[in-house]
Design an enzyme around this catalytic site. Structure first.
Site, mmCIF file in Angstrom:
data_model
loop_
_atom_site.group_PDB
_atom_site.id
_atom_site.type_symbol
_atom_site.label_atom_id
_atom_site.label_comp_id
_atom_site.label_asym_id
_atom_site.label_seq_id
_atom_site.Cartn_x
_atom_site.Cartn_y
_atom_site.Cartn_z
ATOM 1 N N GLU A 145 0.804 -1.195 -0.049
ATOM 2 C CA GLU A 145 -0.182 -0.195 0.066
ATOM 3 C C GLU A 145 1.008 1.316 -0.061
ATOM 4 O O GLU A 145 0.620 2.315 0.914
ATOM 5 C CB GLU A 145 -1.195 0.059 1.312
ATOM 6 C CG GLU A 145 -1.830 -1.149 1.389
ATOM 7 C CD GLU A 145 -2.951 -1.136 2.448
ATOM 8 O OE1 GLU A 145 -2.752 -0.304 3.412
ATOM 9 O OE2 GLU A 145 -4.167 -1.656 2.446
ATOM 10 N N GLU A 151 -6.080 -8.211 0.420
ATOM 11 C CA GLU A 151 -6.385 -8.241 1.802
ATOM 12 C C GLU A 151 -8.306 -7.827 1.793
ATOM 13 O O GLU A 151 -8.631 -7.208 1.177
ATOM 14 C CB GLU A 151 -5.927 -7.182 2.639
ATOM 15 C CG GLU A 151 -4.327 -7.261 2.620
ATOM 16 C CD GLU A 151 -3.732 -6.033 3.777
ATOM 17 O OE1 GLU A 151 -4.682 -5.346 4.409
ATOM 18 O OE2 GLU A 151 -2.696 -5.930 3.658
#
Ligand SMILES: *[C@@H]1O[C@H](CO)[C@@H](O)[C@H](O)[C@H]1NC(C)=O
Ligand SMILES: *[C@@H]1O[C@H](CO)[C@@H](O)[C@H](O)[C@H]1NC(C)=O
Ligand SMILES: *[C@@H]1O[C@H](CO)[C@@H](O)[C@H](O)[C@H]1NC(C)=O
Length: 476
Positions: free
Chosen positions: A118, A264
């Site tokens: 991320e 995720e």
């Protein structure tokens, strides 16, 4: 009547069909290791096997974890942490990384290398904007050159890289965030032309957590709440809407068919209002049913490739984003399922299997002594215990959050004592604490006993985040 041979052939065909249906995308899990007391990797790998989990996503390439995954056939996404991205901009460093952490593990079934995690989160203030793409290109080049062409490098992204469905926009209006659009288009095109997947993390829980006006039912999969009408396409959950927003953003970048992996997705069980076992169960039940049905999303029907976040709780995750950060596991720190969860989504009565062979410290707890002198030191001691231990369960919606004052102080002291491997010096608190062999759990709140530390690293090495835990006392 058909000749027998033909019948055999039909049977073979049927068997092949059944086999191919069974081998549709299986559920994967994220295995993070920001824990003070990690379970031995061998035990965790056995848990993966016992639960039929064939895919695992890591956040680094820790050697004990990689070695435990050797010769298991489990598909691995290994990773380079953000703080190493800049280094990977130098090709020789990328080569060295691949040499040590990919080529070095011939018996591990490595399928992907995650370059960063991320990296374009808004809260990073652009820190990794420059380093990510060069690192990605160098790692893929090194993989190709070192004969691992079938291993694909990618960059797991957070959903705030594109406009979100909460902004009152429809998925078909999706596009990459304007400040990083050109870069994202370049990266997506690189991934696509290389045959690498786009990896996106999607968190309906955070949609709800960050926006008090978010319609709660829309975060789940059982409908009944708000729906979005996107030019005739109906969305009944934010997960689908979010995923398709990415599909549309990619379309606008001229990419219509690249593979997308949900890196995720999950729901925490403590540490905030909507983070509880009931919410997690509702979310996962819906998600698993959806996965089993292979319906996919309105724009991308079919099987989805999904990694749950997370496999196990991590008691040393930063709580900057929220107290729930240490409660994402579908298993507790010691490998116990938090609730009956059916990974198959088929309701076949088979639920999560817990860890076996976990070794615990002695049955000893550290509790607060309300009769001790020096009571004015309680707030300071509590602050210390919480800053160096884990008091997040006091801040959520679990029974621990409902303890009375003395219960809360005891809980904090005990968590610190366990964190310190029950060192007698860790149960003093200026004379306010005492060790007991009587189970200190009370009022439905579990006072844990830590497990034997497999890694032998001290919590201090991991660097705990100091927060004014005095707040825990003010909550009394
Ligand atoms: C390989 O991975 C480990 C664990 O993530 C890391 O510490 C190490 O620096 C990596 N090796 C190289 C040569 O970069
Ligand atoms: C980003 O900027 C904010 C506000 O200036 C600051 O509080 C935060 O610490 C910064 N984060 C990082 C990772 O640099
Ligand atoms: C302490 O009691 C709790 C609640 O009854 C129980 O769940 C836990 O297993 C006990 N711990 C030990 C070490 O016996």
């Amino acid at each position: 009547m058909e000749p027998p041979r033909r019948r055999t052939m039909i049977w073979v065909l049927c068997a092949a069909l059944v086999a191919s249906a069974a081998s549709t995308e299986a559920i994967g899990v994220n295995w993070g290791t920001q824990t003070s007391h990690p379970m031995p990797p061998k035990i965790v790998v056995q848990m993966l096997k016992d639960n039929g989990i064939q895919k695992v996503k890591l956040f680094d390439a820790e050697s004990s974890v990689m070695s435990a995954l050797a010769n298991t056939g489990i598909e691995v996404m290994v990773a380079i942490p953000n703080d190493q991205l800049e280094q990977m901009g130098t090709y020789s460093n990328a080569k060295a990384w691949v040499h040590e952490n990919v080529t070095g593990y011939r018996d591990v079934n490595i399928k992907y290398v995650a370059v960063g995690n991320e990296p374009f989160l808004k809260s990073y203030n652009g820190t990794f904007l420059k380093a990510t793409f060069p690192a990605l290109k160098n790692i893929q080049k090194a993989l190709d050159e070192m004969g691992s062409k079938q291993i694909k490098a990618t960059v797991p992204m957070n959903a705030d890289i594109y406009s979100s469905p909460e902004d009152n926009s429809v998925p078909s209006a999706g596009d990459f965030r304007s400040d990083i659009r050109d870069l994202m288009v370049e990266i997506a095109r690189f991934l696509s032309s290389n045959g690498s997947p786009f990896v996106i993390n999607i968190y309906p829980f955070l949609s709800l957590y960050e926006n008090p006006n978010f319609p709660a039912d829309f975060a789940f999969f059982d409908g009944g709440g708000r729906s979005i009408n996107d030019k005739g396409t109906k969305y009944t959950n934010v997960f689908d809407a979010n995923f398709d927003t990415l599909v549309w953003a990619l379309k606008k970048a001229g990419i219509s068919s690249m593979k997308i992996i949900v890196g995720e997705v999950g729901w925490p069980t403590d540490g905030s209002k909507n983070a509880d076992v009931a919410g997690a169960k509702r979310f996962y039940d819906g998600l698993m049913k959806k996965m089993a049905s292979n319906t996919g999303t309105p724009v991308r029907p079919g099987p989805m490739d999904v990694y749950l976040f997370a496999f196990i709780d991590e008691d040393m995750k930063s709580i900057q984003p929220g107290y729930f950060e240490r409660h994402w596991g579908i298993f507790t720190y010691d490998g116990k399922p938090k609730f009956p969860m059916d990974l198959s989504g088929k309701g076949n009565g088979k639920y999560l299997a817990g860890a076996s062979g976990v070794e615990y410290l002695s049955d000893e707890w550290c509790v607060y002594d309300p009769s001790a002198r020096n009571q004015e030191a309680v707030p300071r001691s509590m602050d210390f215990a919480c800053s160096n231990g884990d008091c997040t369960a006091l801040m959520g919606s679990s029974p621990c959050s409902k303890l009375d004052r003395s219960g809360r102080v005891s809980y904090a002291f005990n968590m610190y004592f366990q964190m310190k491997d029950q060192d007698v010096r860790a149960c003093d608190f200026q004379g306010l604490a005492k060790i007991t062999s009587r189970n200190a759990s009370r009022d439905g709140c579990l006072f844990p006993i830590q497990i034997v530390n497999a890694a032998g690293r001290s919590p201090a090495e991991l660097g705990l985040l100091m927060l004014p835990w005095i707040a825990v006392l003010l909550f009394l």
